[in-house]
Design a protein around this motif. Structure first.
Motif, PDB file in Angstrom:
ATOM      1  N   CYS A   1       0.847  -1.183   0.000  1.00  0.00           N
ATOM      2  CA  CYS A   1       0.000   0.000   0.000  1.00  0.00           C
ATOM      3  C   CYS A   1       0.892   1.244   0.000  1.00  0.00           C
ATOM      4  CB  CYS A   1      -0.957   0.021   1.175  1.00  0.00           C
ATOM      5  SG  CYS A   1      -0.204   0.040   2.814  1.00  0.00           S
ATOM      6  N   ALA A   2       0.306   2.341  -0.387  1.00  0.00           N
ATOM      7  CA  ALA A   2       1.049   3.589  -0.438  1.00  0.00           C
ATOM      8  C   ALA A   2       0.111   4.745  -0.144  1.00  0.00           C
ATOM      9  CB  ALA A   2       1.711   3.773  -1.798  1.00  0.00           C
ATOM     10  N   ALA A   3       0.638   5.728   0.540  1.00  0.00           N
ATOM     11  CA  ALA A   3      -0.116   6.954   0.783  1.00  0.00           C
ATOM     12  C   ALA A   3       0.078   7.901  -0.392  1.00  0.00           C
ATOM     13  CB  ALA A   3       0.346   7.607   2.070  1.00  0.00           C
ATOM     14  N   ALA A   4      -1.014   8.509  -0.806  1.00  0.00           N
ATOM     15  CA  ALA A   4      -0.937   9.477  -1.899  1.00  0.00           C
ATOM     16  C   ALA A   4      -0.332  10.789  -1.395  1.00  0.00           C
ATOM     17  CB  ALA A   4      -2.324   9.719  -2.482  1.00  0.00           C
ATOM     18  N   ILE A   5      -0.003  11.631  -2.359  1.00  0.00           N
ATOM     19  CA  ILE A   5       0.567  12.937  -2.016  1.00  0.00           C
ATOM     20  C   ILE A   5      -0.486  13.824  -1.389  1.00  0.00           C
ATOM     21  CG2 ILE A   5       1.576  15.025  -3.029  1.00  0.00           C
ATOM     22  CD1 ILE A   5       2.883  13.147  -5.120  1.00  0.00           C
ATOM     23  N   SER A   6      -1.758  13.614  -1.766  1.00  0.00           N
ATOM     24  CA  SER A   6      -2.827  14.433  -1.227  1.00  0.00           C
ATOM     25  C   SER A   6      -4.048  13.571  -0.926  1.00  0.00           C
ATOM     26  CB  SER A   6      -3.151  15.557  -2.210  1.00  0.00           C
ATOM     27  OG  SER A   6      -4.087  16.461  -1.658  1.00  0.00           O
ATOM     28  N   TYR A   7      -5.202  14.207  -0.769  1.00  0.00           N
ATOM     29  CA  TYR A   7      -6.400  13.484  -0.354  1.00  0.00           C
ATOM     30  C   TYR A   7      -7.088  12.743  -1.493  1.00  0.00           C
ATOM     31  CZ  TYR A   7      -8.916  17.418  -2.401  1.00  0.00           C
ATOM     32  OH  TYR A   7      -9.396  18.354  -3.271  1.00  0.00           O
ATOM     33  N   TYR A   8      -6.641  12.964  -2.738  1.00  0.00           N
ATOM     34  CA  TYR A   8      -7.282  12.318  -3.872  1.00  0.00           C
ATOM     35  C   TYR A   8      -6.290  11.416  -4.584  1.00  0.00           C
ATOM     36  CZ  TYR A   8      -5.055  16.220  -6.327  1.00  0.00           C
ATOM     37  OH  TYR A   8      -4.152  17.128  -6.809  1.00  0.00           O
ATOM     38  N   CYS A   9      -6.820  10.370  -5.234  1.00  0.00           N
ATOM     39  CA  CYS A   9      -5.969   9.312  -5.772  1.00  0.00           C
ATOM     40  C   CYS A   9      -5.094   9.768  -6.928  1.00  0.00           C
ATOM     41  CB  CYS A   9      -6.834   8.139  -6.217  1.00  0.00           C
ATOM     42  SG  CYS A   9      -7.701   7.336  -4.849  1.00  0.00           S
ATOM     43  N   ALA A  10      -5.593  10.710  -7.726  1.00  0.00           N
ATOM     44  CA  ALA A  10      -4.830  11.143  -8.900  1.00  0.00           C
ATOM     45  C   ALA A  10      -3.624  12.004  -8.549  1.00  0.00           C
ATOM     46  CB  ALA A  10      -5.750  11.899  -9.853  1.00  0.00           C
ATOM     47  N   SER A  11      -3.414  12.269  -7.270  1.00  0.00           N
ATOM     48  CA  SER A  11      -2.295  13.131  -6.877  1.00  0.00           C
ATOM     49  C   SER A  11      -0.959  12.406  -6.927  1.00  0.00           C
ATOM     50  CB  SER A  11      -2.533  13.687  -5.468  1.00  0.00           C
ATOM     51  OG  SER A  11      -2.581  12.646  -4.511  1.00  0.00           O
ATOM     52  N   GLY A  12      -0.995  11.092  -7.120  1.00  0.00           N
ATOM     53  CA  GLY A  12       0.262  10.342  -7.133  1.00  0.00           C
ATOM     54  C   GLY A  12       0.569   9.774  -5.762  1.00  0.00           C
ATOM     55  N   PHE A  13       1.507   8.829  -5.713  1.00  0.00           N
ATOM     56  CA  PHE A  13       1.754   8.095  -4.484  1.00  0.00           C
ATOM     57  C   PHE A  13       3.183   8.239  -3.994  1.00  0.00           C
ATOM     58  CE2 PHE A  13      -2.248   6.025  -4.093  1.00  0.00           C
ATOM     59  CZ  PHE A  13      -2.740   5.990  -5.391  1.00  0.00           C
ATOM     60  N   ARG A  14       3.330   8.173  -2.701  1.00  0.00           N
ATOM     61  CA  ARG A  14       4.619   8.171  -2.028  1.00  0.00           C
ATOM     62  C   ARG A  14       4.455   7.340  -0.770  1.00  0.00           C
ATOM     63  NH1 ARG A  14       4.604  14.081   0.975  1.00  0.00           N
ATOM     64  NH2 ARG A  14       2.593  13.787   1.995  1.00  0.00           N
ATOM     65  N   SER A  15       5.419   7.301   0.082  1.00  0.00           N
ATOM     66  CA  SER A  15       5.337   6.623   1.385  1.00  0.00           C
ATOM     67  C   SER A  15       4.872   5.184   1.245  1.00  0.00           C
ATOM     68  CB  SER A  15       4.385   7.379   2.336  1.00  0.00           C
ATOM     69  OG  SER A  15       4.778   8.707   2.504  1.00  0.00           O
ATOM     70  N   TRP A  16       5.686   4.377   0.559  1.00  0.00           N
ATOM     71  CA  TRP A  16       5.356   2.974   0.312  1.00  0.00           C
ATOM     72  C   TRP A  16       5.656   2.131   1.533  1.00  0.00           C
ATOM     73  CZ3 TRP A  16       3.189   1.555  -4.314  1.00  0.00           C
ATOM     74  CH2 TRP A  16       3.208   2.526  -5.311  1.00  0.00           C
ATOM     75  N   GLY A  17       4.826   1.088   1.715  1.00  0.00           N
ATOM     76  CA  GLY A  17       5.086   0.117   2.767  1.00  0.00           C
ATOM     77  C   GLY A  17       6.025  -0.966   2.253  1.00  0.00           C
ATOM     78  N   PRO A  18       6.506  -1.852   3.146  1.00  0.00           N
ATOM     79  CA  PRO A  18       7.443  -2.910   2.755  1.00  0.00           C
ATOM     80  C   PRO A  18       6.790  -4.033   1.970  1.00  0.00           C
ATOM     81  CG  PRO A  18       6.884  -3.121   5.062  1.00  0.00           C
ATOM     82  CD  PRO A  18       6.254  -1.843   4.599  1.00  0.00           C
ATOM     83  N   GLY A  19       5.471  -4.171   2.049  1.00  0.00           N
ATOM     84  CA  GLY A  19       4.779  -5.215   1.311  1.00  0.00           C
ATOM     85  C   GLY A  19       4.502  -6.457   2.136  1.00  0.00           C
ATOM     86  N   THR A  20       3.525  -7.222   1.681  1.00  0.00           N
ATOM     87  CA  THR A  20       3.186  -8.495   2.314  1.00  0.00           C
ATOM     88  C   THR A  20       2.932  -9.522   1.208  1.00  0.00           C
ATOM     89  OG1 THR A  20       1.721  -9.574   3.935  1.00  0.00           O
ATOM     90  CG2 THR A  20       0.703  -7.950   2.484  1.00  0.00           C
ATOM     91  N   GLN A  21       3.462 -10.719   1.404  1.00  0.00           N
ATOM     92  CA  GLN A  21       3.379 -11.752   0.369  1.00  0.00           C
ATOM     93  C   GLN A  21       2.020 -12.440   0.408  1.00  0.00           C
ATOM     94  OE1 GLN A  21       5.784 -12.850  -2.020  1.00  0.00           O
ATOM     95  NE2 GLN A  21       4.039 -14.050  -2.784  1.00  0.00           N
ATOM     96  N   VAL A  22       1.421 -12.575  -0.761  1.00  0.00           N
ATOM     97  CA  VAL A  22       0.199 -13.358  -0.931  1.00  0.00           C
ATOM     98  C   VAL A  22       0.509 -14.464  -1.932  1.00  0.00           C
ATOM     99  CG1 VAL A  22      -2.166 -13.364  -1.782  1.00  0.00           C
ATOM    100  CG2 VAL A  22      -1.345 -11.457  -0.378  1.00  0.00           C
ATOM    101  N   THR A  23       0.280 -15.696  -1.525  1.00  0.00           N
ATOM    102  CA  THR A  23       0.515 -16.849  -2.396  1.00  0.00           C
ATOM    103  C   THR A  23      -0.775 -17.641  -2.520  1.00  0.00           C
ATOM    104  OG1 THR A  23       2.821 -16.983  -1.683  1.00  0.00           O
ATOM    105  CG2 THR A  23       1.891 -18.920  -2.772  1.00  0.00           C
ATOM    106  N   VAL A  24      -1.201 -17.824  -3.752  1.00  0.00           N
ATOM    107  CA  VAL A  24      -2.432 -18.566  -4.022  1.00  0.00           C
ATOM    108  C   VAL A  24      -2.033 -19.878  -4.680  1.00  0.00           C
ATOM    109  CG1 VAL A  24      -4.708 -18.538  -5.078  1.00  0.00           C
ATOM    110  CG2 VAL A  24      -3.633 -16.389  -4.350  1.00  0.00           C
ATOM    111  N   SER A  25      -2.214 -20.960  -3.942  1.00  0.00           N
ATOM    112  CA  SER A  25      -1.764 -22.251  -4.440  1.00  0.00           C
ATOM    113  C   SER A  25      -2.494 -23.363  -3.709  1.00  0.00           C
ATOM    114  CB  SER A  25      -0.255 -22.401  -4.227  1.00  0.00           C
ATOM    115  OG  SER A  25       0.171 -23.691  -4.599  1.00  0.00           O
ATOM    116  N   SER A  26      -2.700 -24.453  -4.422  1.00  0.00           N
ATOM    117  CA  SER A  26      -3.307 -25.619  -3.799  1.00  0.00           C
ATOM    118  C   SER A  26      -2.224 -26.574  -3.284  1.00  0.00           C
ATOM    119  CB  SER A  26      -4.225 -26.340  -4.790  1.00  0.00           C
ATOM    120  OG  SER A  26      -3.519 -26.670  -5.962  1.00  0.00           O
TER     121      SER A  26
END
Length: 121
Positions: free
Chosen positions: A96-121
């Motif tokens: 996930c990332a926080a945008a530069i402002s309150y609206y989505c089209a403002s662009g993103f900064r402040s990224w998180g480290p991420g979390t792995q999702v694995t879909v497998s049987s």
């Protein structure tokens, strides 16, 4: 400065569900739009959805429409990504990332480290 951190990833079978959380902290943390992204091995980062400060939702890819939803906790400092009917091709690191402002089209900064999702049987 706004910080974000993801949680909730893991291993799930095809057709299953997961809910990821993005915890937002820092100065005026409830002000910013928050976006969810993913990156699969060997692929470019893909934008998925975004929620603005006023809870307007933007979808950036058709591949998750009807399966993924985004929402905020009442205190606006946690943003959720609910993922249903997961497919093996959804396997990726989700960020996930926080945008530069309150609206989505403002662009993103402040990224998180991420979390792995694995879909497998």
């Amino acid at each position: 400065q706004v910080q974000v951190v993801e949680s909730g990833g893991g291993l799930v079978q095809p057709g299953g569900s997961l809910r990821l959380s993005c915890s937002v902290s820092g100065f005026i943390s409830d002000y910013y739009a928050i976006g969810w992204f993913r990156q699969a091995p060997g692929k470019e980062r893909e934008a998925l959805l975004c929620i603005s400060r006023t809870d307007d939702i933007s979808y950036y890819t058709n591949s998750v429409k009807g399966r993924f939803t985004i929402s905020r906790h009442n205190d606006k400092n946690v943003v959720y990504l609910q993922m249903n009917n997961l497919k093996p091709e959804d396997t990726a690191v989700y960020s996930c990332a926080a945008a530069i402002s309150y609206y989505c089209a403002s662009g993103f900064r402040s990224w998180g480290p991420g979390t792995q999702v694995t879909v497998s049987s």
